[in-house]
Enzyme design. Structure first.
Site, short mmCIF file in Angstrom:
data_model
loop_
_atom_site.label_atom_id
_atom_site.label_comp_id
_atom_site.label_asym_id
_atom_site.label_seq_id
_atom_site.Cartn_x
_atom_site.Cartn_y
_atom_site.Cartn_z
N CYS B 83 0.57 -1.20 -0.04
CA CYS B 83 0.07 0.05 0.04
C CYS B 83 0.99 1.34 0.00
CB CYS B 83 -0.87 -0.03 1.20
SG CYS B 83 -1.58 -1.60 1.60
N HIS B 330 -9.18 4.05 -1.81
CA HIS B 330 -7.91 3.66 -1.53
C HIS B 330 -7.57 2.63 -2.76
CE1 HIS B 330 -4.41 2.44 0.27
NE2 HIS B 330 -4.86 1.30 0.91
#
Lengths: 129, 382
Positions: B83, B330
């Protein structure tokens, strides 16, 4: 999970084999080639103590496809009596009984089935003591 | 090393972009960034993507995207740190310019998560496959275990975590690129579906498609292209154990602490000098812990800080003015770059209704997994 990959982990998953650093005594689970504490590369194989306590936990309500049909299930981080910590499912538990600090022990259980062949994959789960 | 500037930014709408491929999404963001910067070419590019292989079955992503951007034969490299891929791509681009190897470099990030992959399984590859994921644990599950430990150790409450989601949705409502522009109430967060106790659906960042890109160049030539320039004041990265269970503390993210120390030193600032920050709120608890570990408050005060409004836009240290991962969305590899874009817009006075007063120095914290990797960048208005 293909069979060779599964087979490699059997000493850890079936017998809780870990690596004890010959220099500083740090126990690594799974075994490593380099000690995270002192960088030594000499280890002896030891078996972990199978009892410990719950440091934290959760109840998985939404799982990956592999675990579809098994939710909800409890997962926690357990600190064994020899100081090693690991992530494990907590089996045979009424979720209301779960609390941080709870004494647990590790038992041998089926963990999942391999996708295409349906081969049973085993390992440890915690149960409340 | 020489000073580096960010001179242009571009991003797509974040959300479920059914009609657009990973190539379309990246190219749209990159073209916007190139146009915004006013440059006629780029010398090199880095693209952050966590898992294009699992999400769309496409690796060799640098080559794919530079081809479709029409920029062959410049070098193009995909950067992966789960991430934190976007933040790491920005860092790679920074060094290429700072070293003098290139003049104008694009740093981008992209993820296409809605093309049918088992998203929970793909995201879980950021944890230890054999010793965490094998047991069935998911990312919400890992952060839920951090939350439980934090609530136990510091008396953090469910309401405090919910306040983080409420605040981030309020900010995202004013961000035209955000996936969710709706407000949520404390009650809605606390009665949403349980995902991994104690975390509920509205504690979790969503599954998103999206792309983001920024243009970096040496400070010496920045003024040739544009007047809206932001200086890269510091960059740092740090690592921690891949498995959450291997750490001495389950409530402190050592990679965040370590990267923060390094970046504050490089930028010659303290937490008090940071006017606002974008932090990696993949789950509400993550924002609380990161806020503490960046040194904005004592350990255990991350929850109360949100509840008392200290992290709101009008608060002492506004956090996630863009809406954060929670509300803005996201698309994993793009998130770190989208954070840089929010910093750029705030520092150049272009953040509209989200504008922080006296925004002079901003910080972007981007992390992979449960913080096994963390990248922090500090940008300054010029």
């Amino acid at each position: 999970m293909i069979t060779p990959r599964y087979h490699r982990e059997i000493p850890q998953r079936y017998r809780l084999e870990a690596g004890k650093c010959q220099k500083c005594g740090e126990v690594s689970f799974p075994p490593r080639l380099v000690c995270p504490n002192c960088k030594s590369q000499e280890f002896e194989t030891v078996r972990l103590n199978d009892e410990g306590k719950l440091l934290t936990y959760t109840i998985i309500r939404v799982a990956s496809d592999k675990f579809f049909g098994t939710t909800p299930f409890a997962v926690g981080i357990v600190e064994l009596n020899d100081g090693v910590k690991l992530t494990t499912q907590i089996a045979d538990v009424d979720f209301d009984q779960l609390k941080i600090g709870q004494k647990v022990k590790l038992v041998f259980r089926k963990i999942q089935d391999e996708g295409k062949s349906g081969l049973h994959c085993y390992g440890y789960k915690a149960v409340l003591v | 090393m020489r000073d580096v500037a960010v001179i242009g930014v571009g991003m797509t709408q974040f959300g479920e972009l059914w009609g657009k491929s990973i190539k379309d999404i990246f190219v749209e963001a990159a073209l916007k960034a190139i146009k915004s910067a006013g440059v006629d070419h780029i010398d090199s590019m880095y693209v952050g993507s966590m898992s294009s292989g699992l999400f769309v079955g496409q690796e060799h992503l640098g080559a794919v995207l530079v081809d479709y951007l029409g920029q062959n034969p410049i070098p193009a490299t995909r950067v992966e740190s789960a991430c934190a891929s976007g933040g790491a791509a920005f860092r790679a681009a920074y060094f290429e310019v700072a070293s003098g190897a290139s003049e104008i470099v694009l740093a981008g990030g992209v993820e296409k998560m809605t093309d049918g992959a088992d998203v929970t399984d793909a995201l879980a590859t950021a944890a230890d496959q054999e010793y965490e994921v094998y047991q069935g644990v998911t990312f919400p599950g890992l952060y839920a275990m951090i939350a439980n430990a934090h609530m136990h150790q510091y008396k953090t409450t469910r309401e405090q975590l919910a306040a983080i989601a409420v605040k981030n949705h309020a900010n995202g409502a004013n961000n035209p690129n955000a996936q969710f522009r709706n407000l949520v109430t404390l009650e809605q967060v606390m009665s949403s579906t349980l995902v991994a106790d104690p975390l509920r659906l509205l504690d979790c960042s969503p599954v998103s498609d999206g792309g983001a890109a920024v243009i970096l160049c040496s400070m010496d030539i920045a003024k040739k292209f544009t007047d809206t320039i932001v200086k890269v004041k510091g960059t740092a990265q740090a690592s921690d154990t891949i498995a959450l269970h291997s750490r001495k503390s389950l409530t402190t993210l050592n990679s965040v602490v370590s990267a923060a120390q390094k970046v504050y030193k490089m930028a010659d600032v303290t937490p008090k000098d940071i006017n606002f920050a974008e932090v990696h709120d993949c789950f509400t608890i993550a924002e609380a812990v990161v806020y503490e570990d960046l040194g904005f408050c004592e350990k255990g005060c991350g929850g109360p800080a949100a509840e008392e409004g200290r992290t709101a836009i009008e608060g002492k240290t506004p956090i996630n003015t863009s809406g954060g991962l929670k509300s803005k969305g996201h698309p994993v590899g793009a998130s770190g770059i989208a954070q840089i874009i929010e910093l750029y817009e705030q520092l150049t006075g272009q953040a509209g209704k989200r504008q922080v007063k006296n925004a002079h120095i901003g910080l972007a914290q981007n992390m992979g997994g449960t913080g096994a990797s963390c990248v922090i960048n500090i940008l300054e208005a010029v």
